[in-house]
Design a protein around this motif. Structure first.
Motif, mmCIF file in Angstrom:
data_model
loop_
_atom_site.group_PDB
_atom_site.id
_atom_site.type_symbol
_atom_site.label_atom_id
_atom_site.label_comp_id
_atom_site.label_asym_id
_atom_site.label_seq_id
_atom_site.Cartn_x
_atom_site.Cartn_y
_atom_site.Cartn_z
ATOM 1 N N MET A 1 0.924 -1.048 0.009
ATOM 2 C CA MET A 1 0.078 0.084 0.007
ATOM 3 C C MET A 1 0.759 1.276 0.047
ATOM 4 O O MET A 1 0.624 2.251 -0.731
ATOM 5 N N GLU A 2 1.743 1.174 0.840
ATOM 6 C CA GLU A 2 2.816 2.505 0.996
ATOM 7 C C GLU A 2 3.586 2.748 -0.450
ATOM 8 O O GLU A 2 3.503 3.832 -0.800
ATOM 9 N N THR A 3 3.910 1.517 -0.777
ATOM 10 C CA THR A 3 4.769 1.785 -2.203
ATOM 11 C C THR A 3 3.886 2.224 -3.371
ATOM 12 O O THR A 3 4.249 3.042 -4.158
ATOM 13 N N HIS A 4 2.830 1.445 -3.532
ATOM 14 C CA HIS A 4 2.055 1.664 -4.868
ATOM 15 C C HIS A 4 0.877 2.639 -4.728
ATOM 16 O O HIS A 4 0.403 3.111 -5.770
ATOM 17 N N ARG A 5 0.444 2.844 -3.574
ATOM 18 C CA ARG A 5 -0.673 4.098 -3.332
ATOM 19 C C ARG A 5 -1.655 3.771 -4.421
ATOM 20 O O ARG A 5 -2.195 4.579 -5.252
ATOM 21 N N PRO A 6 -2.483 2.395 -4.472
ATOM 22 C CA PRO A 6 -3.586 2.143 -5.094
ATOM 23 C C PRO A 6 -4.764 3.038 -5.075
ATOM 24 O O PRO A 6 -4.928 3.531 -4.177
ATOM 25 N N ALA A 7 -5.352 3.593 -6.090
ATOM 26 C CA ALA A 7 -6.852 4.358 -6.325
ATOM 27 C C ALA A 7 -7.920 3.332 -5.785
ATOM 28 O O ALA A 7 -8.896 3.889 -5.198
ATOM 29 N N LEU A 8 -7.836 2.018 -5.853
ATOM 30 C CA LEU A 8 -8.756 1.262 -5.385
ATOM 31 C C LEU A 8 -8.255 -0.056 -4.997
ATOM 32 O O LEU A 8 -7.368 -0.811 -5.172
ATOM 33 N N ILE A 40 -8.468 6.390 4.433
ATOM 34 C CA ILE A 40 -8.003 7.954 4.872
ATOM 35 C C ILE A 40 -6.574 7.946 4.614
ATOM 36 O O ILE A 40 -6.024 8.854 3.912
ATOM 37 N N ASP A 41 -5.816 6.941 5.469
ATOM 38 C CA ASP A 41 -4.540 7.234 5.125
ATOM 39 C C ASP A 41 -3.682 7.147 4.078
ATOM 40 O O ASP A 41 -2.785 7.916 3.716
ATOM 41 N N PHE A 42 -4.427 6.274 3.167
ATOM 42 C CA PHE A 42 -3.608 6.038 1.809
ATOM 43 C C PHE A 42 -4.317 6.628 0.518
ATOM 44 O O PHE A 42 -3.927 6.474 -0.340
ATOM 45 N N GLU A 43 -5.498 7.372 1.153
ATOM 46 C CA GLU A 43 -6.369 8.160 0.047
ATOM 47 C C GLU A 43 -6.634 7.372 -1.011
ATOM 48 O O GLU A 43 -6.240 7.550 -2.251
#
Length: 268
Positions: A1-8, A40-43
């Motif tokens: 999650m932190e690396t890729h920051r997915p939208a979904l 919230i944390d990863f938008e």
């Protein structure tokens, strides 16, 4: 999650992820709160899939377990089968920021659900994706042009456009292969062209955008001035092959004198 920051983020399924009692309201709310914190944390948007109970299917609510599964989330969709066919109906059961009761009819086709009545949704998606790649290619080409950099069409070149564009911060995940296909489309549509720049002995061919608003803007100059034209970083000047052109009146520098520098002029 932190690396890729997915939208979904899609979690499949609830039964494999939630180890508590699904009828325990407090446990359910705590679990949903954890998912909300991730969103919230990863938008990002978190979608949790679950199967309805027998009672949920019979009464049309699509719920299983505590009503907190419905009350604790911002929206809930329910997909139900239509008469044991390949058709499904997706209904909005809850929407904090939208209209409840809206329905979408979909059909299972070639390994995916497509909207019933839509004209070739897969083809439309590919067309939209191709258009995005084309526009992004032109956007990055303009960015290179504005910074004084050139790109080439030849795959063996160190300035091969698709390779450099795929590494650009604005690439949006498009690959070198996708940019290569987009480049071919743009050449076929005459939206980009290949022009030579530099002196004849050391010229190189670069990609330039075609100015569709003025079809003559990229034509070589016919000026008979005794001066070398000045150079700018614009695609028009780079693409005009001006540095291979010298007027008949332009004197050749005497032996021992160097030719004008890039962007300079020669005066007799």
């Amino acid at each position: 999650m932190e690396t890729h920051r997915p939208a979904l983020v899609v979690l499949d399924t609830l039964a494999d992820l939630f180890g508590g009692d699904e009828v325990n309201r407090a446990k359910v709310r705590q679990f949903v709160a954890m998912l909300r914190a991730i969103a919230i944390d990863f938008e990002t948007t978190v979608v949790l899939l679950s199967h309805p109970s027998v009672n949920g299917m019979s009464n049309g609510s699509g719920i299983s377990g505590s009503t907190a599964w419905n009350n604790s989330v911002r929206s809930r969709l329910y997909m139900k089968r239509d008469d044991k066919s390949d058709l499904r109906t997706i209904e909005v059961m809850k929407a904090n920021y939208g209209e409840v009761g809206q329905q979408i009819r979909v059909k299972w086709e070639r390994g995916a659900f497509v909207i019933v009545g839509a004209v070739s949704t897969a083809a439309a998606h590919r067309k939209a994706n191709d258009q995005s790649a084309d526009e992004l290619f032109l956007h990055i080409l303009a960015a290179f042009d504005n910074s004084g950099k050139t790109v080439a069409r030849a795959p063996q070149s160190v300035d091969y456009a698709p390779k450099l564009f795929a590494k650009h911060p604005d690439a949006q995940g498009f690959t070198k292969q996708q940019f290569a296909v987009a480049m071919d489309r743009l050449f076929s549509a005459n939206r980009i062209d290949e022009q030579a720049i530099g002196f004849a002995s050391k010229s190189k061919r670069v990609i330039v955008a075609v100015d569709t608003s003025n079809s003559t803007s990229n034509m070589p100059s016919n000026s008979t001035s005794d001066e070398f034209p000045t150079c700018s970083n614009s695609a028009e000047n780079r693409g005009s092959n001006l540095f291979e052109h010298r007027s008949a009146e332009s004197p050749i520098p005497p032996r021992g004198e160097s030719a004008p520098a890039w962007g300079g002029t020669h005066r007799p």
